[in-house]
Scaffold this motif. Structure first.
Motif, PDB file in Angstrom:
ATOM      1  N   LEU A 127     -51.330-140.965  33.097  1.00 40.83           N
ATOM      2  CA  LEU A 127     -51.739-139.782  33.843  1.00 40.83           C
ATOM      3  C   LEU A 127     -53.259-139.687  33.976  1.00 40.83           C
ATOM      4  O   LEU A 127     -53.768-139.121  34.953  1.00 40.83           O
ATOM      5  CB  LEU A 127     -51.196-138.517  33.161  1.00 40.83           C
ATOM      6  CG  LEU A 127     -49.685-138.355  33.159  1.00 40.83           C
ATOM      7  CD1 LEU A 127     -49.282-137.129  32.340  1.00 40.83           C
ATOM      8  CD2 LEU A 127     -49.144-138.245  34.576  1.00 40.83           C
ATOM      9  N   ASP A 128     -53.983-140.228  33.008  1.00 38.09           N
ATOM     10  CA  ASP A 128     -55.442-140.189  33.057  1.00 38.09           C
ATOM     11  C   ASP A 128     -56.036-141.525  33.478  1.00 38.09           C
ATOM     12  O   ASP A 128     -57.218-141.803  33.224  1.00 38.09           O
ATOM     13  CB  ASP A 128     -56.007-139.752  31.710  1.00 38.09           C
ATOM     14  CG  ASP A 128     -55.606-140.684  30.569  1.00 38.09           C
ATOM     15  OD1 ASP A 128     -54.575-141.388  30.688  1.00 38.09           O
ATOM     16  OD2 ASP A 128     -56.317-140.704  29.544  1.00 38.09           O
ATOM     17  N   ASP A 129     -55.241-142.350  34.156  1.00 36.12           N
ATOM     18  CA  ASP A 129     -55.742-143.627  34.663  1.00 36.12           C
ATOM     19  C   ASP A 129     -56.910-143.374  35.620  1.00 36.12           C
ATOM     20  O   ASP A 129     -56.847-142.480  36.461  1.00 36.12           O
ATOM     21  CB  ASP A 129     -54.602-144.356  35.396  1.00 36.12           C
ATOM     22  CG  ASP A 129     -54.984-145.759  35.818  1.00 36.12           C
ATOM     23  OD1 ASP A 129     -55.855-145.907  36.690  1.00 36.12           O
ATOM     24  OD2 ASP A 129     -54.392-146.715  35.290  1.00 36.12           O
ATOM     25  N   PRO A 130     -58.007-144.152  35.522  1.00 33.31           N
ATOM     26  CA  PRO A 130     -59.158-143.938  36.408  1.00 33.31           C
ATOM     27  C   PRO A 130     -58.807-144.008  37.896  1.00 33.31           C
ATOM     28  O   PRO A 130     -59.488-143.376  38.723  1.00 33.31           O
ATOM     29  CB  PRO A 130     -60.115-145.073  36.012  1.00 33.31           C
ATOM     30  CG  PRO A 130     -59.764-145.395  34.602  1.00 33.31           C
ATOM     31  CD  PRO A 130     -58.275-145.174  34.500  1.00 33.31           C
ATOM     32  N   ARG A 131     -57.746-144.749  38.257  1.00 38.76           N
ATOM     33  CA  ARG A 131     -57.374-144.838  39.669  1.00 38.76           C
ATOM     34  C   ARG A 131     -56.860-143.508  40.213  1.00 38.76           C
ATOM     35  O   ARG A 131     -56.868-143.281  41.424  1.00 38.76           O
ATOM     36  CB  ARG A 131     -56.302-145.923  39.851  1.00 38.76           C
ATOM     37  CG  ARG A 131     -56.815-147.341  39.666  1.00 38.76           C
ATOM     38  CD  ARG A 131     -55.673-148.338  39.653  1.00 38.76           C
ATOM     39  NE  ARG A 131     -54.855-148.197  38.450  1.00 38.76           N
ATOM     40  CZ  ARG A 131     -53.781-148.945  38.184  1.00 38.76           C
ATOM     41  NH1 ARG A 131     -53.387-149.882  39.053  1.00 38.76           N
ATOM     42  NH2 ARG A 131     -53.100-148.776  37.070  1.00 38.76           N
TER      43      ARG A 131
END
Length: 313
Positions: A127-131
Motif C-alpha cells: 500500500l505504501d509502494d513508491p509507485r
C-alpha cells in the motif's frame, strides 16, 4: 352522541398516526453496482428500508488489467448522473492507476473512488509502494473521499505506514477495517489512526456470517467502542445490486435489514455457518445486535457520511 364521540376518536387517532415521527433517513456508503439494470430495484429497496442515499462502488468484472472496472464504472457514473439526489458515484481504481485516471473519473462526475489495493487478488505491490505515491498524494491534497478495502490480517502494517505518510486522507475502511473477528485489532486501529473511518458492512453471506458471529461474541466491547467513537463509523450494507450479485430478490431485504439491525436492534436475522446446510454451509439464523441508542445511531447512519461526502456537493 356516541357516534360523534367515536368519529372524533378516529380523527384524533389518525392525527396521532400522521404526527408520528418517521425514522431518520439513512446513507449507505457501500453498495456495488455491476450493471445499470440493477438501479430500479436498488432504488425500490432503498425506499423500503429508509435509505435516502447510497454510495455506488465500481467492482471488478471479467476483463484483464485496466479494463476490469470499465463496465461497472460506466454503470456507476451513469446511475449517479441520472439520480443525483439518491446515488453517489465511487468508480474503482486498481494498482496500475494513477492521478490521471483519478482526474478522468472525477471529470466524469465521480465524487470519490473505491480502491482495490488491499485484497490478496489485487495486491501486487504494498500500500505504501513508491509507485502509488502520486495517487495517494493527489487523493490527500484534494480531500477526495476514498473507500479502501484492506485485509488487515495480512496488511495492517502497510495500512499503518500509509496513514502515517498521508494522515489527511479521507479514508473509509470497510467491514470494521477487516476487524470484525478481532476487537483487539479494531481497538488498535482506532487508537493509532485518528483520521481513519470504518464502515459497518457485513459483506457477502459467507464473510458476513463470520463477521456477525465475531461481533456477537464481543458484543459489549464492540458496542462500547461505537458509543465512545460514534463519529468514526459509517453505515454500509455491501449490497450487490445486480443480477449476478450474491443477493437476489427478497434476499436484498434480508441483507439490508440485517446490516441495519446489527446497529439498531437487539437481534438480527441472517445466515449462520452450518456445515450440514445445503446452502454452502449457511442456514438462516439469529444474532444479537448492538442496540445502539438514538444519539449514537444518528451520526453512524447518516451524519458522518454526509460530512465525509460534503466536498462533492
Amino acid at each position: 352522541m356516541r357516534v360523534l364521540m367515536f368519529a372524533a376518536a378516529l380523527v384524533a387517532s389518525a392525527c396521532v398516526a400522521e404526527a408520528a415521527p418517521r425514522p431518520a433517513p439513512v446513507t449507505d456508503v457501500h453498495v456495488h453496482l455491476p450493471a445499470p439494470d440493477g438501479v430500479p430495484a436498488l432504488l425500490a429497496a432503498m425506499d423500503r428500508h429508509g435509505i435516502e442515499r447510497a454510495v455506488l462502488l465500481g467492482c471488478p468484472e471479467g476483463q484483464p488489467g485496466a479494463l476490469r472496472f470499465t463496465a461497472s464504472n460506466d454503470a456507476v457514473l451513469a446511475a449517479a448522473s441520472a439520480h443525483p439526489e439518491r446515488l453517489v458515484a465511487f468508480p474503482a481504481l486498481g494498482p496500475e492507476d494513477g492521478p490521471e485516471a483519478l482526474a478522468e473519473l472525477r471529470g466524469r462526475g465521480a465524487c470519490g473512488v473505491k480502491l482495490y489495493l488491499g485484497t490478496p487478488e489485487l495486491h501486487d505491490r504494498t500500500l505504501d509502494d513508491p509507485r502509488l505515491a502520486p495517487l495517494w498524494a493527489a487523493l490527500a491534497a484534494e480531500r477526495v473521499p476514498v473507500i479502501l478495502h484492506v485485509n488487515t490480517v495480512r496488511y495492517e502494517d502497510e495500512l499503518s505506514r500509509l496513514l502515517a505518510a498521508y494522515p489527511e486522507l479521507a479514508l473509509v475502511c470497510p467491514h470494521f477495517c477487516g476487524a470484525r473477528t478481532s476487537v483487539d485489532r479494531l481497538e488498535r486501529l482506532l487508537a493509532a489512526h485518528p483520521g481513519l473511518r470504518f464502515d459497518t458492512s457485513g459483506g457477502a453471506p459467507l464473510h458476513a456470517a463470520a463477521g456477525f458471529a465475531g461481533l456477537e461474541q464481543a458484543r459489549d466491547r464492540v458496542g462500547a467502542l461505537l458509543r465512545a467513537h460514534p463519529e468514526r463509523f459509517l453505515f454500509g450494507s455491501d449490497l450487490t445490486a445486480g443480477p449476478r450479485g450474491p443477493q437476489r430478490g427478497d434476499d436484498w431485504d434480508y441483507h439490508l435489514a440485517a446490516n441495519l439491525d446489527l446497529l439498531r436492534a437487539p437481534t438480527l436475522q441472517f445466515w449462520r455457518r452450518d456445515e450440514g446446510s445445503v446452502r454452502g454451509g449457511l442456514t438462516r439464523g439469529e444474532y444479537r445486535g448492538l442496540e445502539l441508542e438514538a444519539q449514537v445511531l444518528a451520526p453512524i447512519l447518516r451524519d458522518n457520511a454526509e460530512r465525509w461526502l460534503a466536498p462533492c456537493r
